[in-house]
Design an enzyme around this catalytic site. Structure first.
Site, short mmCIF file in Angstrom:
data_model
loop_
_atom_site.label_atom_id
_atom_site.label_comp_id
_atom_site.label_asym_id
_atom_site.label_seq_id
_atom_site.Cartn_x
_atom_site.Cartn_y
_atom_site.Cartn_z
N ARG A 1 -1.33 -6.92 -3.37
CA ARG A 1 -1.72 -7.48 -2.08
C ARG A 1 -1.03 -8.83 -1.91
NH1 ARG A 1 -6.62 -5.51 -4.37
NH2 ARG A 1 -7.54 -3.81 -3.13
N HIS B 1 2.49 -5.46 4.44
CA HIS B 1 1.50 -4.67 3.71
C HIS B 1 2.01 -3.26 3.42
CE1 HIS B 1 -2.55 -4.03 2.25
NE2 HIS B 1 -2.63 -2.89 2.93
N ARG C 1 3.47 -2.47 -0.11
CA ARG C 1 2.48 -2.08 -1.13
C ARG C 1 2.20 -0.58 -1.06
NH1 ARG C 1 -2.63 -3.25 -3.65
NH2 ARG C 1 -4.41 -2.50 -2.44
N HIS D 1 -7.87 -0.47 -5.89
CA HIS D 1 -8.77 0.10 -4.89
C HIS D 1 -9.97 0.72 -5.58
CE1 HIS D 1 -5.94 0.84 -1.23
NE2 HIS D 1 -6.41 -0.39 -1.28
N TYR E 1 -12.18 4.72 -13.76
CA TYR E 1 -10.76 5.00 -13.74
C TYR E 1 -10.00 4.25 -14.83
CZ TYR E 1 -11.75 6.71 -9.05
OH TYR E 1 -12.25 7.38 -7.98
#
Length: 385
Positions: free
Chosen positions: A222, A329, A332, A355, A364
């Site tokens: 980001r 953005h 990304r 995320h 994860y």
């Protein structure tokens, strides 16, 4: 001489307008004033005048019934007590709701702006139980369809505020019932940049900012994470970026360094092998040896590079690549697209991009950490390196 025919010196009992209880007086304006002497021997007047005498009489009759009650209060005191116990207006409740939220500065500023521009002017004076589904629908229609994302964000904010009011038992149900109003569908979906387009964009950036394009794309950072990177966050030997913080800028305020967007944003990202030489070159040429030295710094301010400076160079670079539609953005998301093509699973991509909720990130993390270097290596192969 008074308008009602009495003189100033006449006793109250002799003046016209006197009744068995209280008195009514016609004012020069034509309106009627009602008042009475209460149990406390003081004279109390209605909080407003009346257009019709019958309304003044009705108010006195109601007060006459109240005077006989042991819990009688003067009209002004009673009105203040009643107002203090009324449900809050939407504006007052929303202000408290926003103060109580643990939000990132940019998010807080966004919410405050939506409240000030779109919600409070139309609905702010309405007390919460009086906000109806019809009222919400009419308000939502008035927002207009020209800015679907802004409209969806505004509706979602109102729905969240009123959801809390339901939880706190101020209202029995949430009047925001418009299906799909909180989601905006983009008219067009931006295509990820191709490898050739990325090369052109990179070549048209100043040398000191080329690594910013590399890391935004190939490490899926980001912008706030990218611009807060420091020398101590880069592990050349392990080819890792330690993402721990992000910077936020609000108009007229200095840069604010805080945590990443969510807990899942705290992550270690493997740098693809073909990007590593650019990292080493940038560190040797543009970054002082101290561990807290920023990778990208505003030349005049000495602080984190401003977004406006980044865009001043990026916009011409994307034009040179024939991609005027590409947002910063989108770099990304381009990296995420390349990672997927390189074999990254959904869990791998979520970890790499930061995320997910905190709980999901923990699920994860164990699988993704072991695979992230493999994904980075495969991405370099796709780059032809």
């Amino acid at each position: 001489m008074h308008e009602d025919g009495t003189t100033k010196g006449e006793p109250m009992a002799a003046r016209s307008g006197m009744r068995a209880f209280g008195r009514i007086r016609k004012l020069p304006s034509g309106y009627f004033q009602a008042g009475y002497v209460g149990p406390d021997a003081a004279t109390h007047y209605a909080p407003h005048t009346f257009e019709a005498k019958v309304d003044a009489e009705r108010w006195l009759a109601d007060e006459h019934r109240r005077v006989g009650q042991p819990d009688w209060l003067p009209p002004k005191l009673r009105r203040a007590h009643e107002e203090a116990n009324l449900p809050p207006t939407l504006a007052d409740y929303a202000a408290g709701w926003l103060r109580s939220r643990d939000l990132k500065p940019r998010t807080r500023a966004l919410y405050q702006g939506l409240l000030d521009r779109f919600i409070v002017p139309e609905l702010g004076s309405v007390r919460l139980p009086a906000v109806t589904p019809t009222m919400v629908r009419q308000w939502h229609t008035s927002l207009g369809p020209n800015r679907p994302t802004q409209r969806a964000h505004t509706y979602s904010l109102l729905r969240s505020i009123l959801s809390t009011a339901v939880q706190e038992q101020i209202i029995p149900m949430n009047p925001c019932l418009i299906r799909g109003a909180g989601a905006a569908k983009r008219k067009t979906v931006t295509e990820p940049a191709t490898l050739d387009e990325l090369r052109v964009i990179r070549e048209n950036m100043p040398e000191r900012l080329r690594l910013a394009v590399d890391l935004a794309t190939w490490c899926s950072l980001r912008q706030g994470e990218l611009l807060e990177l420091r020398r101590g966050d880069v592990d050349i030997a392990a080819a890792l970026l330690h993402v721990r913080r992000a910077v936020t800028r609000l108009p007229g305020e200095p840069p604010l360094v805080g945590t990443t967007k969510s807990a899942a944003g705290v992550r270690d990202i493997h740098i693809p092998p073909h990007v590593l030489p650019a990292v080493e070159h940038h560190l040797s040429r543009y970054v002082p040896p101290a561990k807290d030295s920023l990778l990208f710094v505003g030349r005049d301010s000495g602080e984190q590079l401003a977004s406006s400076t980044l865009y001043r160079w990026f916009y011409p670079a994307r034009e040179a690549a024939g991609r005027p539609d590409l947002r910063w953005h989108d770099l990304r998301h381009t990296g995420n697209h390349i990672a997927g093509a390189a074999g990254a699973t959904l869990a791998d991509q979520r970890y790499r991009m930061g995320h997910s909720t905190f709980a999901a990130a923990m699920r994860y993390q164990n699988t993704a950490k072991g695979r992230d270097k493999i994904i980075a290596d495969e991405m370099s192969k796709m780059a032809g390196e």
